[in-house]
Scaffold this motif. Structure first.
Motif, mmCIF file in Angstrom:
data_model
loop_
_atom_site.group_PDB
_atom_site.id
_atom_site.type_symbol
_atom_site.label_atom_id
_atom_site.label_comp_id
_atom_site.label_asym_id
_atom_site.label_seq_id
_atom_site.Cartn_x
_atom_site.Cartn_y
_atom_site.Cartn_z
ATOM 1 N N VAL A 2 0.827 -1.200 0.000
ATOM 2 C CA VAL A 2 0.000 0.000 0.000
ATOM 3 C C VAL A 2 0.864 1.254 0.000
ATOM 4 N N SER A 3 1.951 1.235 0.759
ATOM 5 C CA SER A 3 2.834 2.401 0.829
ATOM 6 C C SER A 3 3.438 2.724 -0.537
ATOM 7 N N HIS A 4 3.804 1.697 -1.283
ATOM 8 C CA HIS A 4 4.371 1.915 -2.619
ATOM 9 C C HIS A 4 3.327 2.520 -3.549
ATOM 10 N N VAL A 5 2.104 2.016 -3.484
ATOM 11 C CA VAL A 5 1.030 2.561 -4.318
ATOM 12 C C VAL A 5 0.763 4.017 -3.949
ATOM 13 N N LEU A 6 0.753 4.310 -2.631
ATOM 14 C CA LEU A 6 0.518 5.682 -2.194
ATOM 15 C C LEU A 6 1.616 6.615 -2.691
ATOM 16 N N THR A 7 2.854 6.147 -2.690
ATOM 17 C CA THR A 7 3.964 6.967 -3.193
ATOM 18 C C THR A 7 3.764 7.313 -4.657
ATOM 19 N N TRP A 35 -1.426 11.035 10.202
ATOM 20 C CA TRP A 35 -2.342 10.023 10.723
ATOM 21 C C TRP A 35 -2.679 8.973 9.666
ATOM 22 N N LEU A 36 -2.764 9.399 8.393
ATOM 23 C CA LEU A 36 -3.033 8.430 7.331
ATOM 24 C C LEU A 36 -1.832 7.519 7.114
ATOM 25 N N GLN A 37 -0.636 8.086 7.187
ATOM 26 C CA GLN A 37 0.570 7.270 7.052
ATOM 27 C C GLN A 37 0.646 6.229 8.162
ATOM 28 N N ALA A 38 0.274 6.647 9.381
ATOM 29 C CA ALA A 38 0.296 5.712 10.507
ATOM 30 C C ALA A 38 -0.726 4.594 10.317
ATOM 31 N N LEU A 39 -1.912 4.942 9.830
ATOM 32 C CA LEU A 39 -2.937 3.924 9.586
ATOM 33 C C LEU A 39 -2.481 2.936 8.523
ATOM 34 N N LYS A 41 0.583 2.081 7.873
ATOM 35 C CA LYS A 41 1.594 1.198 8.466
ATOM 36 C C LYS A 41 0.932 0.102 9.301
ATOM 37 N N ILE A 42 -0.093 0.495 10.076
ATOM 38 C CA ILE A 42 -0.825 -0.503 10.874
ATOM 39 C C ILE A 42 -1.489 -1.524 9.959
ATOM 40 N N TYR A 43 -2.089 -1.035 8.880
ATOM 41 C CA TYR A 43 -2.750 -1.932 7.941
ATOM 42 C C TYR A 43 -1.766 -2.931 7.342
ATOM 43 N N GLU A 44 -0.597 -2.455 6.944
ATOM 44 C CA GLU A 44 0.394 -3.348 6.354
ATOM 45 C C GLU A 44 0.917 -4.354 7.369
ATOM 46 N N CYS A 45 1.067 -3.920 8.618
ATOM 47 C CA CYS A 45 1.504 -4.853 9.661
ATOM 48 C C CYS A 45 0.473 -5.953 9.873
ATOM 49 N N LEU A 46 -0.807 -5.579 9.866
ATOM 50 C CA LEU A 46 -1.862 -6.576 10.034
ATOM 51 C C LEU A 46 -1.908 -7.535 8.854
ATOM 52 N N GLN A 47 -1.748 -7.004 7.656
ATOM 53 C CA GLN A 47 -1.727 -7.870 6.479
ATOM 54 C C GLN A 47 -0.538 -8.823 6.519
#
Length: 208
Positions: A2-7, A35-39, A41-47
């Motif tokens: 998700v982080s790569h797509v957001l970039t 706050w969106l970046q933190a969310l 990161k949490i999402y990716e950790c859960l995945q």
């Protein structure tokens, strides 16, 4: 990820920002917010956890182990086979049928714990609704929530016409939401053994 797509999205938006496209600046600032970046990161950790978490090889380890014990009993006996049978029949392993005597009740059961976790028997469940409920009859369910000094995470209101006390809103992330047992629109009939018919919402809140 998700982080790569957001970039990549931010790179495209930055080009549009230079062209002064209407509304792009606000979207760009929103996607860059902490706050969106933190969310994310949490999402990716859960995945990552969901993808890497261990999965049971079998859901019925106790039954399978009992079969192995029976096969070993009929096999030519050797030192290794006798030792394996002894280990599989040990009380703490609990591969044999449940012990009848109370003195064994306190002993740990490794395979029983495995099967409970593998089959998710510890999760809250509700009995299924009968199939023959008349259309004009309301279905009622009993919900058990243990608060432990936590807020319920739900608001209630009185219906303007019927006077019923209903759940107005279930707050995301609260106890009621995490339990999955309460929904907005549910009618409250009884709380902790106290009927709520005729009570004011403030009185029901005190009971809750």
């Amino acid at each position: 990820g998700v982080s790569h797509v957001l970039t990549l999205v931010l790179q495209e938006l930055s080009l549009l920002c230079k062209r002064d496209v209407n509304g792009v600046g606000m979207l760009y600032d929103l996607l860059r917010s902490h706050w969106l970046q933190a969310l994310l990161k949490i999402y990716e950790c859960l995945q990552h956890y969901l993808g890497k978490r261990p999965a049971p090889v079998t859901l019925q380890a106790r039954a399978l182990t009992r079969e192995v014990v029976e096969l070993l009993r009929e096999a030519p006996q050797s030192g290794e086979i006798k030792e394996l049978r002894r280990l599989l029949r040990a009380p703490h392993f609990k591969a044999s049928p449940p012990y009848r005597k109370k003195k064994f009740a306190h002993r740990a059961a490794l395979l029983s714990a495995h099967d409970t976790v593998a089959q998710k028997d510890f999760e809250p469940t509700l009995p299924p609704l009968p199939d023959n409920i008349p259309e004009n009859e309301e279905a009622m369910r009993i919900v058990c929530l243990v608060k432990n000094n936590q807020p319920l995470g739900a608001t209630i209101k009185r219906h303007e016409i019927t006077g019923d006390i209903t759940v107005a809103r279930v707050i995301h992330g609260g106890l009621a939401d995490r339990s999955g047992l309460l929904y907005a629109g549910d009618k409250l009939v009884e709380v902790n053994g106290v009927p709520v018919e005729g009570l004011e919402p403030e009185q029901v809140i005190n009971i809750l």
